[in-house]
Design an enzyme around this catalytic site. Sequence first.
Site, PDB file in Angstrom:
ATOM      1  N   GLU A 278       0.824  -1.211   0.000  1.00  0.00           N
ATOM      2  CA  GLU A 278       0.000   0.000   0.000  1.00  0.00           C
ATOM      3  C   GLU A 278       0.858   1.261   0.000  1.00  0.00           C
ATOM      4  O   GLU A 278       0.517   2.257  -0.653  1.00  0.00           O
ATOM      5  CB  GLU A 278      -0.940  -0.006   1.206  1.00  0.00           C
ATOM      6  N   GLU A 281       1.859   1.857  -3.457  1.00  0.00           N
ATOM      7  CA  GLU A 281       0.769   2.471  -4.224  1.00  0.00           C
ATOM      8  C   GLU A 281       0.663   3.966  -3.945  1.00  0.00           C
ATOM      9  O   GLU A 281       0.456   4.769  -4.857  1.00  0.00           O
ATOM     10  CB  GLU A 281      -0.560   1.797  -3.874  1.00  0.00           C
ATOM     11  N   CYS A 323      -8.239  -2.154   3.857  1.00  0.00           N
ATOM     12  CA  CYS A 323      -8.115  -3.202   4.880  1.00  0.00           C
ATOM     13  C   CYS A 323      -9.456  -3.665   5.430  1.00  0.00           C
ATOM     14  O   CYS A 323      -9.587  -4.801   5.878  1.00  0.00           O
ATOM     15  CB  CYS A 323      -7.268  -2.700   6.050  1.00  0.00           C
ATOM     16  N   SER A 343      -7.307   1.325  -2.731  1.00  0.00           N
ATOM     17  CA  SER A 343      -6.092   0.525  -2.904  1.00  0.00           C
ATOM     18  C   SER A 343      -6.439  -0.874  -3.407  1.00  0.00           C
ATOM     19  O   SER A 343      -7.443  -1.467  -3.005  1.00  0.00           O
ATOM     20  CB  SER A 343      -5.353   0.427  -1.570  1.00  0.00           C
ATOM     21  N   LYS A 382     -15.334  -9.823   8.370  1.00  0.00           N
ATOM     22  CA  LYS A 382     -14.324 -10.727   7.827  1.00  0.00           C
ATOM     23  C   LYS A 382     -14.936 -12.061   7.411  1.00  0.00           C
ATOM     24  O   LYS A 382     -14.411 -12.750   6.533  1.00  0.00           O
ATOM     25  CB  LYS A 382     -13.214 -10.958   8.859  1.00  0.00           C
ATOM     26  N   GLU A 385     -16.009 -11.360   4.019  1.00  0.00           N
ATOM     27  CA  GLU A 385     -14.851 -11.197   3.144  1.00  0.00           C
ATOM     28  C   GLU A 385     -14.258 -12.545   2.742  1.00  0.00           C
ATOM     29  O   GLU A 385     -13.899 -12.755   1.575  1.00  0.00           O
ATOM     30  CB  GLU A 385     -13.789 -10.354   3.845  1.00  0.00           C
ATOM     31  N   GLU A 390     -13.440 -13.161  -4.948  1.00  0.00           N
ATOM     32  CA  GLU A 390     -12.101 -12.640  -5.235  1.00  0.00           C
ATOM     33  C   GLU A 390     -11.016 -13.349  -4.424  1.00  0.00           C
ATOM     34  O   GLU A 390      -9.839 -13.317  -4.796  1.00  0.00           O
ATOM     35  CB  GLU A 390     -12.029 -11.137  -4.934  1.00  0.00           C
ATOM     36  N   CYS A 527     -10.538  -1.413  14.799  1.00  0.00           N
ATOM     37  CA  CYS A 527     -10.783  -2.838  15.055  1.00  0.00           C
ATOM     38  C   CYS A 527     -10.866  -3.183  16.538  1.00  0.00           C
ATOM     39  O   CYS A 527     -11.442  -4.210  16.897  1.00  0.00           O
ATOM     40  CB  CYS A 527      -9.689  -3.679  14.411  1.00  0.00           C
TER      41      CYS A 527
END
Length: 593
Positions: A278, A281, A323, A343, A382, A385, A390, A527
């Site tokens: 990151e 980037e 993230c 990102s 999560k 996710e 993907e 978090c």
Amino acid sequence: MAKYMIIDGIRADFDQEKNILQVINGMGIHVPTLCYYSDLSIYGACRMCMVEDERGSLIASCSTPPKHGMVIKTNTPRLQHHRRMILELILASHCRDCTVCEKNQTCRLQELAARLELNDIRFPNTRKQHPIDDSSPSIIRDPSKCILCGDCVRVCNEVQHVGAIDFAQRGSEAIVTPAFGKKLAETDCVNCGQCAAVCPTAAIRIQTCHNSVWREIYNPKKRVVAQIAPAVRVAIGEAFGMNPGEDSIGKVFTAMRMMGFDAVFDTCLGADLTIMEEAKELAEKLERDAAASAGQAVNGGTKDATQDDASGKKVSFPLFTSCCPAWIRYAENLHPEVLPYISTCKSPMEMFGAVIKEYYKKQDEEEGRETVSIAVMPCVAKKMEAGREEFIRGGVPDVDYVITTKELIRMIRESGIQFDEIDPEAPDMPFSISSGAGVIFGVTGGVTEAALRRLVKEKNTQTLRDIKFSGIRGMEGVKAAEMELDGRTVRIGVVSGLGNADNLIEKIKSGEEHFDFVEVMACPYGCIAGAGQPFCHKVDKKERMKGMYKADSAASIKRSEENPVVYNLYHGGVLEGREHELLHVHYKRAEKA
């Protein structure tokens, strides 16, 4: 002159308190509440917090501002009768499977029933029964346990700006539900789980899969490998009598080995990998922006950071972090215009999940075993996710199961492990080293701070202090800072809570604000306050944040690029020549159901 009230015959000074309830709490008196949550607007529905004034009137302490000279009582026979009657009426229309309920012993309704010694319900349950909605990969709705406190509705609307649920019907038919009777999975729900975090009962609860993890552990043909997210370390100990913010990651490693996990790692290594990619980037974006402002050609295939708005005006977008899966889903559903500027880095969990599967692939073939990748996360999004297409390669997910901190607590208790008494151990080889930069991913502003540590040229203690005091640390929902990078002033935004992200995006689009880099975390405070963590109030969340920074201070490696494990992964390890394949992803606009 100081303003004061008389509460139960005792003088209580007050200043900035918004309501009588806050003044009472400041005295160490706990007035019962079911619908009051200090971070949300005042709803005043449950009437459990009623107090008696000097005229004998009952007033709601949550919605009444304090006045100088006011005299109130918090505990009288009349108030006791009033509270018991309200509680009995609520329980009369409530599911009564307390002993097998997920929130048994942590349910606020159950706690108040015990406190007020309510041992008998005189009224039958005539409430209409509604089906359980388990369509979401992260949370479950059980209307039979809903007490209509409205906390979930307010957090979804006011804090997160999602509006996936609201009140429907009236009177005894009232229910909290998605619009038009849809299932939660058919709405714009982002799976952040903040509704479950504030729910006082189990009307909204987390989808669990720890029993499936047990089955994998007991299977001799499976190699069960786990990674533990940074924020878990400062919250899990609270369930075992430890102080909020106390770092117990070493005990977590020990406990999980005792339970039968074959290898346990720290997701901080995945965070280090995220920073490597990151930060690269961000550096490339800054270079492109500088070239564009100088009238030079913009190199690379990445989209230019400008976009025309509805009026044809150029809008300059920052690089957004990637993230947080709830933030990604929010952008897909409600702000697809920012997707090209998010990102391409996978989250630390998914990066590390891919590395783990690749690392054990050859061993699995030789030994005839299958590696099962488990992630212990503070975040319920999560779970969603891990199931995204993907992150499934060749039909195999990089992370097979995601369990929350609360699920791990259950597993430890089921095992009979005395968590507070066991000795701490280190994570397993070969992924046993991580940096302090990886640790602070668990707090709002942590990703930004870690990226800045990577990008600044001067790698010294003074630079670390400059970044620390730049304004990116703290509990605020929106923070802005400026840093000098390569002779250029870089403007940075840090937001937690999706409502804050929504507001910031609108300001960026209107030209009111400009940023080069924006970190977004869906959960307020980051978090450490994820919906998968043990519930706590803001004061304890602050202690968790302190614990994260304390762990960073104790780390011998402060920057991700200094981690030798990271170097080995890129040079001769599973990432050599495969960084883009294993560590990057592109998101697209969500398809509406």
